[in-house]
Design a protein around this motif. Structure first.
Motif, PDB file in Angstrom:
ATOM      1  N   TYR A   1     -32.196-101.547 -17.022  1.00  0.00           N
ATOM      2  CA  TYR A   1     -33.080-100.312 -16.617  1.00  0.00           C
ATOM      3  C   TYR A   1     -33.657-100.794 -15.428  1.00  0.00           C
ATOM      4  O   TYR A   1     -33.621-101.716 -14.697  1.00  0.00           O
TER       5      TYR A   1
ATOM      6  N   SER B   1     -39.228 -98.713 -23.474  1.00  0.00           N
ATOM      7  CA  SER B   1     -38.002 -99.648 -22.789  1.00  0.00           C
ATOM      8  C   SER B   1     -38.530-100.313 -21.830  1.00  0.00           C
ATOM      9  O   SER B   1     -37.988-100.309 -20.484  1.00  0.00           O
ATOM     10  N   ARG B   2     -39.564-101.061 -21.838  1.00  0.00           N
ATOM     11  CA  ARG B   2     -40.145-101.804 -20.740  1.00  0.00           C
ATOM     12  C   ARG B   2     -40.945-103.070 -21.283  1.00  0.00           C
ATOM     13  O   ARG B   2     -41.390-102.879 -22.288  1.00  0.00           O
TER      14      ARG B   2
ATOM     15  N   ASN C   1     -37.686 -94.391 -19.135  1.00  0.00           N
ATOM     16  CA  ASN C   1     -38.489 -95.275 -19.421  1.00  0.00           C
ATOM     17  C   ASN C   1     -39.897 -95.232 -18.764  1.00  0.00           C
ATOM     18  O   ASN C   1     -39.814 -94.496 -17.737  1.00  0.00           O
TER      19      ASN C   1
ATOM     20  N   ILE D   1     -29.336-102.980 -22.621  1.00  0.00           N
ATOM     21  CA  ILE D   1     -30.050-101.967 -22.077  1.00  0.00           C
ATOM     22  C   ILE D   1     -30.632-102.568 -20.510  1.00  0.00           C
ATOM     23  O   ILE D   1     -31.567-103.245 -20.434  1.00  0.00           O
TER      24      ILE D   1
ATOM     25  N   SER E   1     -33.446 -96.033 -18.198  1.00  0.00           N
ATOM     26  CA  SER E   1     -32.640 -97.120 -19.008  1.00  0.00           C
ATOM     27  C   SER E   1     -31.324 -96.634 -19.639  1.00  0.00           C
ATOM     28  O   SER E   1     -31.456 -95.399 -19.894  1.00  0.00           O
ATOM     29  N   TYR E   2     -30.465 -97.434 -19.526  1.00  0.00           N
ATOM     30  CA  TYR E   2     -29.045 -97.156 -20.040  1.00  0.00           C
ATOM     31  C   TYR E   2     -28.824 -97.903 -21.364  1.00  0.00           C
ATOM     32  O   TYR E   2     -29.014 -99.144 -21.273  1.00  0.00           O
TER      33      TYR E   2
END
Lengths: 367, 247
Positions: free
Chosen positions: B78, B152-153, B134, B76, B95-96
Motif C-alpha cells: 500500500y 489497512s494502515r 486506505n 497487501i 491498498s492492493y
C-alpha cells in the motif's frame, strides 16, 4: 585583531540565526535547540552546548525554529492556528496551469464463458481474448479571472475518450458423446450478434471545477455511446416452417448505435499539486472507458523532472498500475503499466497473469 | 515492523449434528508487516507499507467428505500520503489486496470420455483480490492520549483487523493501547474482516519503541461464515510484537 573580532561576531550571529528561539511572556528570548515540546514543559539546549534546561510551556508565547517554522503557544494562538491553516488552505489558489493531455494504450479484451468439459462446476471458467485499444484527449483551461475576478481559481474543460476491440473469434468446443455433451461454438452464433462484433466506446465529457493549493475538485457530465459494426445478420426465409425455422445470412447494417447513457465525471485532488498528493477520478485523465473509468493515483515527486505514480482502477475492474513520469519544460511523458486483479464479471476468472496486463502512454503539456 | 501469530478459524456446517450447526477448525495463521514514511514538512507526509498474512492449509472430515482450507497468502502492498497538523492527522492512500491460493489441478473430460487433470499451482485468486482506498485519522497529538481510526494502515492483519479503531495512552516512555477491529465488509468493495479486541503495550527508549500485542477473536466473520465458537477457546487468541524506529 580587528579581523578576528569581526569574524567571531559574524560566526556568533550566524549561530544565532541557526538556533531556535523561544519567546517568553515577559519579553525575554531564549536561544538554543528545542528538544521536546509538551503541553506542560519545553526542554531545550541553550546555545553554546550547555546543559538541557526546562521552561513551563505556559510561560512561552511562541517558538520560532531555525528552519523558519513558527508555533504559537498561547491558547488563542493554538486555537486560531489550526483554523487559520484550514482557512489559508481553502483560500490559497493552486498552480492554475492549463493542461492538455493525450493518451493511448492497448490490452486484451476478454470474453469469458463456462465450459462443461471441466468437471468442477464451481471452477469451469475459460476465456477468449482479442485485441483492444484505447485513446483519449483532455483539455483543461485554468484561471478564468478574465471573465470575472471571482473565477480566478476556476477551471473548465472537456475530454473525448475511445475504446475499441476486435471481433471475438469463435471457438469450437469438442463433443463428449459418452457424457451427452454436444459440440458447441462460443460465443454462440444464435446469441445477440452485438456480443460478437467489433465494438467502439466513445465518451464525450465536459467539466468545471476549482483549483486550490491543497485540493482541487472538478465535476461534470460524460455522454457515453457504444457503436458496433454489424457485418452480417440472419433473416428468416419466407417459406420457413415455424416449428423448424431456417435463416439466410444477409449483409448487416454497418455502423450502428448499441447503447448510450450519461454519467457524472469528477476529479478530486488532495494535497499540493507539486508535492505528494492523491487524486481520485471518474471518467477523467488517462482513463480506460471499459476497464478503468474510476481510478485513484498517489503521486510521489522523486525529483524535479521525475514523478512516480502508483494507482488503481476501482471500476469497472479492480487493477493495479505503476506510472513513472518524466517532465521537462512543461511537457510530461508517462508510461502506465498494470495488471487487472479482478474483472468483477462472474464469467471471467482464472486468467493467466500475462493476459491481464495492460499498458498505455500519455503525453501532457502544461502552460 | 510488526508480526503476529494466531489461528484462522475456518467455518463449515457440520453434518454430524442434526441441526447442521456452523462450527470451525483452526489452522495456523501468521502475519508480517512493515511500514515506513517520510515527513518533509507538516503538510507533506508520504509512505509505503506491506503486510503479508499466511493461512496454512488444513482439512477436517465432515461425515462423508473433507472440508478443506487451502494454503492462502494475502499480500497487501500500500501507499499513502497525508498531513499532520499536530492536533489532527489525516492520511489517505491506496491498498492492493492480493490473494494467492493453492489450486488443485482442474479435472476435465476428453472427447473420448476419459478424464485428464491440469497441474496444481499457486495462482492469483481473481475473485477475492481487490483494491481499495486506505486511510488513517488521528485525533489529538501523538504524544498525548489520542484516537486512531485506520483502514489497512499501521499494525493490521489482512483477515482479522483491516479496519481498526484504537485508543492510545502514552505515559512518559510507556504506552498502552486498546484496539478494536471492525468487521468491515462492503461486497465488491471491501473484503470481509473479523472482529478482534486487543491490548498493546510498548516502551520507548531513545528513538526505538518495542511493543507487544494480544487480542481475542470476538466475531468470526471472514473465515467463511459466522461460526459459533466456545468463548475461551485457545484458537480465539493471537499475540504479536512490533518495533518502531524514528530515523
Amino acid at each position: 585583531m580587528k579581523r578576528i573580532i569581526i569574524t567571531f561576531a559574524a560566526l556568533s550571529f550566524a549561530n544565532l540565526a541557526m538556533a531556535d528561539t523561544i519567546y517568553l511572556k515577559d519579553g525575554i528570548e531564549k536561544h538554543g535547540t528545542v528538544l521536546k515540546l509538551t503541553p506542560s514543559v519545553i526542554e531545550y539546549r541553550p546555545e553554546g552546548d550547555k546543559p538541557v534546561e526546562s521552561i513551563p510551556t505556559k510561560e512561552a508565547v511562541r517558538i520560532k525554529y531555525e528552519d523558519g517554522r513558527s508555533i504559537g503557544l498561547s491558547s488563542k494562538d493554538r486555537e486560531s492556528g489550526l483554523m487559520n491553516k484550514f482557512k489559508s488552505a481553502a483560500d490559497t489558489q493552486g498552480l492554475l496551469q492549463n493542461h492538455l493531455l493525450i493518451w493511448g494504450g492497448a490490452h486484451n479484451h476478454i470474453y469469458g464463458y463456462r465450459d462443461s468439459r471441466y468437471l468442477d462446476q464451481n471452477d469451469n471458467f475459460d476465456y477468449i481474448k482479442t485485441d483492444s485499444q484505447q485513446m483519449g484527449i483532455e483539455l483543461n483551461i485554468a484561471g478564468l479571472s478574465d471573465i470575472d475576478p471571482a473565477f480566478s481559481s476556476t477551471r473548465m474543460g472537456f475530454n473525448i475518450a475511445g475504446y475499441r476491440h476486435d471481433k471475438i473469434k469463435p471457438r469450437t468446443l469438442y463433443s463428449v458423446p459418452l457424457h451427452n455433451i454436444p459440440e458447441e461454438t462460443v460465443p454462440a452464433p444464435e446469441k445477440d450478434a452485438f456480443d460478437n462484433n467489433i465494438k467502439w466506446w466513445y465518451d464525450f465529457g465536459f467539466f468545471i471545477g476549482i483549483d486550490k493549493k491543497v485540493f482541487a475538485f472538478d465535476l461534470g457530465l460524460t455522454l457515453r455511446t457504444i457503436l458496433i459494426t454489424e457485418e452480417k445478420r440472419k433473416k428468416l426465409r419466407p417459406d420457413s416452417d415455424p416449428d423448424a425455422p431456417q435463416y439466410d445470412e444477409v449483409d448487416g447494417r454497418g455502423l450502428m448505435f448499441d447503447d448510450a447513457n450519461a454519467a457524472l465525471n469528477a476529479l478530486l485532488r488532495l494535497g499540493m499539486e507539486d508535492r505528494t498528493h492523491i487524486t481520485f477520478t471518474a471518467f477523467r485523465a488517462s482513463y480506460d472507458p471499459v476497464y478503468g473509468a474510476v481510478q485513484g493515483k498517489v503521486s510521489f515527486p522523486i525529483a524535479t523532472f521525475f514523478t512516480l505514480n502508483t494507482g488503481a482502477y476501482f471500476w469497472q475492474t479492480k487493477a493495479a498500475f505503476l506510472e513513472p513520469e518524466i517532465s521537462l519544460y512543461g511537457i510530461a511523458l508517462a508510461y502506465k503499466a498494470g495488471l487487472i486483479l479482478n474483472y468483477r464479471d462472474k464469467e471471467i476468472k482464472n486468467l493467466s497473469i500475462k493476459d491481464c496486463a495492460f499498458h498505455s502512454v500519455s503525453l501532457a503539456y502544461q502552460w | 515492523m510488526h508480526t503476529e501469530q494466531g489461528s484462522y478459524n475456518k467455518v463449515y456446517r457440520s453434518k454430524e449434528y442434526t441441526d447442521n450447526t456452523s462450527t470451525f477448525f483452526p489452522v495456523l495463521m501468521q502475519n508480517y508487516g512493515i511500514e515506513t514514511f517520510i515527513k518533509r514538512s507538516e503538510s507533506e507526509k508520504a509512505g509505503i507499507g506491506y503486510v503479508r498474512t499466511i493461512i496454512n492449509e488444513g482439512s477436517v472430515y465432515n461425515l462423508d467428505h473433507y472440508e478443506v482450507q487451502p494454503y492462502t497468502e494475502i499480500n497487501i502492498p500500500y501507499v499513502f500520503c497525508g498531513t499532520d497538523m499536530g492536533i489532527i492527522g489525516l492520511e489517505i492512500g491506496i491498498s492492493y489486496y492480493l490473494v494467492f491460493k493453492k489450486y488443485e489441478g482442474r479435472r476435465y473430460l476428453n472427447s473420448d470420455g476419459s478424464v485428464s487433470e491440469d497441474d496444481a499451482d499457486i495462482r492469483l485468486d481473481q475473485k477475492n483480490s481487490t483494491v481499495f482506498p486506505n486511510f488513517l485519522i488521528r485525533i489529538f497529538p501523538e504524544n498525548k492520549y489520542h484516537f486512531k481510526l485506520a483502514l489497512s494502515r499501521g499494525r493490521f492483519n489482512a483477515v482479522d483487523s483491516l479496519l481498526t479503531a484504537s485508543f492510545i495512552y502514552p505515559v512518559k516512555n510507556h504506552s498502552a493501547e486498546f484496539f478494536y477491529s471492525l468487521p468491515a465488509d462492503i461486497p465488491g468493495f471491501l473484503p470481509g474482516s473479523n472482529q478482534r479486541t486487543g491490548l498493546a503495550y510498548s516502551y520507548t527508549l531513545f528513538n526505538v519503541t518495542l511493543g507487544f500485542t494480544g487480542s481475542y477473536l470476538s466475531f468470526n466473520h471472514a473465515g467463511g461464515g459466522d461460526g459459533n465458537m466456545p468463548l475461551f477457546d485457545i484458537n480465539n487468541f493471537s499475540c504479536g510484537i512490533f518495533l518502531e524506529m524514528l530515523l
